[in-house]
Design an enzyme around this catalytic site. Structure first.
Site, PDB file in Angstrom:
ATOM      1  N   TRP A  13      34.206  -1.477  59.310  1.00 50.77           N
ATOM      2  CA  TRP A  13      35.285  -1.099  60.232  1.00 50.77           C
ATOM      3  C   TRP A  13      35.484  -2.119  61.349  1.00 50.77           C
ATOM      4  CZ3 TRP A  13      33.905  -0.999  65.259  1.00 50.77           C
ATOM      5  CH2 TRP A  13      32.526  -0.960  65.524  1.00 50.77           C
ATOM      6  N   ASP A  17      31.293   2.827  46.161  1.00 47.06           N
ATOM      7  CA  ASP A  17      31.511   3.114  47.584  1.00 47.06           C
ATOM      8  C   ASP A  17      32.332   1.996  48.217  1.00 47.06           C
ATOM      9  OD1 ASP A  17      31.444   4.261  50.112  1.00 47.06           O
ATOM     10  OD2 ASP A  17      29.426   3.563  50.578  1.00 47.06           O
ATOM     11  N   CYS A  63      19.183   8.285  57.167  1.00 42.89           N
ATOM     12  CA  CYS A  63      19.225   8.272  58.628  1.00 42.89           C
ATOM     13  C   CYS A  63      18.053   7.490  59.229  1.00 42.89           C
ATOM     14  CB  CYS A  63      19.210   9.690  59.192  1.00 42.89           C
ATOM     15  SG  CYS A  63      20.780  10.550  58.974  1.00 42.89           S
ATOM     16  N   HIS A  64      16.853   7.679  58.671  1.00 46.19           N
ATOM     17  CA  HIS A  64      15.660   7.105  59.311  1.00 46.19           C
ATOM     18  C   HIS A  64      15.239   5.757  58.733  1.00 46.19           C
ATOM     19  CE1 HIS A  64      14.683  10.287  62.163  1.00 46.19           C
ATOM     20  NE2 HIS A  64      15.092  11.149  61.248  1.00 46.19           N
TER      21      HIS A  64
HETATM   22 CA    CA Z   1      31.563   5.640  51.994  1.00 49.68          CA
END
Ligand code: CA
Length: 709
Positions: A411, A323, A633-634
């Site tokens: 980012w 990733d 998400c959690h």
């Molecule tokens: Ca990614």
């Protein structure tokens, strides 16, 4: 080894003592009144494109606010956005109007002098599709061109608004909404075209960048990052060339490469530079039978602005396996390297190395670690290829690799100050991940398809210590750091350690200043040349967005959008204390109001006991389902990162309707997907039981802490 000048002591002391804030800034920053003569001479200076200038340096020539008077900063005005979750936008300031975005892609226009709302535009994104956003329903801002404001909506629409009124001029769909694409990035303008990419590589998509005519919204061209199914033919020779580096049936799992953030245009060379995303699935073995470089994943590509065809590419991570996106901000500069003035492009991608390339040819000039890395021992400058360590190509056995999928930098924008020659880079230091190839991987539409095991690693074989090789880069104790990187000397000149892993983007100015917000909700100013902390303000809620500065009517303003969320706000609690709360745009000026009242965080619910079954098998099943369906998400172990509900603290009534929420979509309007397809009734019982065990553990911890006090 690079020489570091840590400022951690002062910072840690100041951060730990918010009540002593005045003492902290006062000690370091003698206040001085702004000379009125220079105020009158200050011309209006705005912030009209995402990275301030075409090169995206985020360096402002404004110098009314300086390292010696920054202590006199106070509030000019603030604006409550009315949204929680991650606020990542860079506000633009054009003709006295500030344009910014909130979560769920809504746009607001403010009077940049007063903060008065001029108009608001909500694209009415269907919130039941929020699950497609791997890393929160964020938006990083708008583009401005010829009296229009352009926003990419989370659901894949590109929308042009009238800058005066906020009315829609045109809108176009840039994605197949049946696929899990999202847009979170800011569009960019190049030669009368609007450029926009997309995200979704975790869920299984094929990434591309599109260009549209800014006046009409007609599509001009599209660059495909990865090839599709060869049986259907290739869109152009660039795609055909890429396909020779792929194996197996990658198109059935998307391929990935989604370019979701960085785009920079060089009008002199007429080239558009784009950073491309990670592979889908993450595992190279599952994606491409462990063979081939998989162009143009994890690459910097240079495209001709007229037709979107490839001029050159540099693949940062051939055969990406971790990733490791290369979508991180790209910055243009002219640097004198070994006595030769070079047009360069600079980037600090997730993988932990800082790259400098010749932007005319794509030739690699330097690549050096700005954080600890264990996936490679270095980058070979001749071939441009990384020298990978053995553990980098993990298999069924678990291998710890640094950095992990969060990267050493994401980012969050960096800035480049030509006076100091330094790039101010927000970094995460030493984050690792236990990678292993998911056995019996099956592509499941509508969920994460990384091909990497998450959550339950028990019982899996592990690499032993002798099988690991050291990588490269400095080992730091702090989880996050602001690194002032010298791209010519190829090492940091100074570093400020942070107690949190992920902090906001940076701004540097001619006032010898660097501004950065922290996960702890504190906005800080450092001297650009030496990294001394000279000012800070507690804004109450974690800061991700980069500050901006502009001047109107002789006054220099500093503005930043505040609101905690993003991947870190979802998956891991990276800041201590309260940091969740409503978003706010803060604007400061010299002589402004010193009474800065932080946003009040949201209190958690009271814990009350609910019994659960301590059967180990049932608990293990619940943990497995949580790891596969809920964790991203959690939060790991049901500890929320702050953006979304901490499930341990849910009201008892919420547990009563858990089946409706998880399996029937009762909260789909809030962004909670209907998992009915993936979670059976028995799964839900196990999940609920495990969540209640986590609640009980938290209650016990809270009670123990109370007894110690
Ligand atoms: Ca990614």
């Amino acid at each position: 080894m690079p020489k570091f000048t840590p400022k951690s002591f002062l910072l840690a002391w100041c951060a730990a003592a918010p009540l002593l804030l005045t003492a902290c800034s006062g000690d370091r920053a003698p206040t001085a009144a702004t000379p009125t003569a220079t105020v009158a001479a200050l011309p209006d200076t705005e912030w009209t494109t995402y990275g301030l200038d075409a090169a995206e340096t985020r360096y402002s020539p404004l110098a009314q606010i300086t390292a010696s008077n920054v202590g006199d900063l106070g509030l000019a005005w603030s604006f409550d956005t009315g949204e929680v979750r991650g606020h990542e936008a860079t506000p633009l300031i054009v003709d006295g109007v500030m344009y910014a975005t909130r979560p769920w892609s809504s746009v607001f226009a403010l009077d940049a002098r007063s903060g008065k709302l001029l108009w608001n535009y909500d694209p009415q994104v269907d919130k039941s599709m929020g699950w497609k956003a791997c890393c929160d329903v964020v938006n990083r801002g708008v583009a401005y061109y010829d009296n229009k404001v352009f926003v990419g909506a989370l659901d894949g629409r590109l929308i042009a608004l009238d800058a005066k009124t906020g009315q829609v001029v045109w809108e176009t769909l840039t994605v197949d909404q049946g696929e899990p694409y999202t847009i979170t990035g800011a569009p960019r303008i190049a030669d009368g075209k609007v450029l926009i990419g997309n995200g979704g590589a975790e869920l299984g998509t094929r990434g591309y960048l599109s260009a549209y005519d800014a006046q009409t919204g007609a599509q001009a061209w599209r660059f495909w990052v990865v090839p599709g199914n060869p049986a259907q033919g290739f869109e152009n020779p660039d795609v055909e060339r890429a396909a020779a580096t792929w194996f197996g049936k990658w198109w059935e799992v998307g391929g990935g490469g989604t370019p979701w953030d960085s785009i920079v245009y060089d009008p002199d060379l007429r080239l558009v530079y784009v950073g491309t995303g990670n592979g889908s699935p993450w595992s190279h073995e599952l994606r491409s039978e462990g063979k081939g470089d998989n162009l143009y994943l994890s690459s910097i590509v240079a495209l001709k602005v007229d037709d979107g065809r490839l001029a050159w590419y540099y693949q940062v991570n051939p055969a990406d396996n971790w990733d490791y996106t290369v979508v991180q901000p790209l910055m243009l500069a002219n640097l004198s390297i070994n006595g030769v003035l070079r047009k360069v492009i600079m980037q600090a991608p997730k993988n932990g190395f800082f790259y400098v390339l010749d932007r005319e040819t794509g030739r690699l000039l330097s690549a050096d670690p700005y954080s600890k890395v264990t996936w490679a021992s270095g980058i070979d400058l001749e071939s441009g290829r990384p020298i990978e360590t053995p553990q980098a190509r993990y298999g069924a056995a678990v291998a710890m690799v640094t950095p992990g999928p969060g990267g050493a930098h994401s980012w969050h924008p960096m800035s480049f100050n030509p006076n100091t020659g330094l790039v101010y880079l927000p970094t995460t230091q030493g984050s690792s991940f236990a990678y292993s190839v998911e056995q019996n991987f099956v592509y499941k539409p509508g969920t994460w398809n990384t091909g990497v095991t998450f959550g339950t690693l028990q019982g899996l074989p592990r690499l032993n210590a002798e099988q690991y090789r050291p990588g490269a880069g400095p080992e730091r104790d702090a989880p996050g750091a602001l690194v002032a990187w010298d791209p010519i000397a190829r090492q940091p000149r100074w570093v400020v350690d942070y107690p949190f892993a992920i902090n906001g983007g940076t701004l540097s100015t001619a006032g010898n200043l660097v501004f950065q917000g922290g996960a702890d909700g504190i906005l800080r100013a450092f001297t650009a040349d030496s990294g001394d902390l000279v000012w800070m303000a507690d804004l109450g809620v974690g800061i991700m967005a980069p500050p901006v500065t502009y001047a109107l009517d002789g006054t220099q303003y500093l503005a930043v959008l505040v609101g905690w969320g993003g991947a870190s706000g979802l998956i891991g609690k990276s800041a201590a204390g309260t940091f969740k709360g409503e978003g706010r745009l803060w604007t400061f000026k010299l002589g402004g109001d010193k009474n800065i009242v932080p946003v009040e965080g949201q209190p958690m619910h009271e814990l009350s006991e609910i019994s659960f079954d301590d059967n180990p098998e049932l608990l293990a099943r619940g943990a497995d389902i949580y790891g596969k369906r809920c964790m991203v998400c959690h939060g790991a172990n049901a500890v929320s990162g702050g953006s979304l509900a901490d499930l341990r603290y849910a009201l008892p009534a919420t547990y009563d309707i858990l089946d409706n929420i998880v399996r029937q979509g009762a909260y789909s309007g809030l962004g909670m997907p209907n998992l009915g397809k993936w979670v059976s009734e028995d799964d839900l019982k196990a999940l609920k039981n495990w969540l209640l065990s986590r609640r009980a553990a938290e209650m016990a911890a809270v009670q123990q802490a109370a007894q110690r006090q």
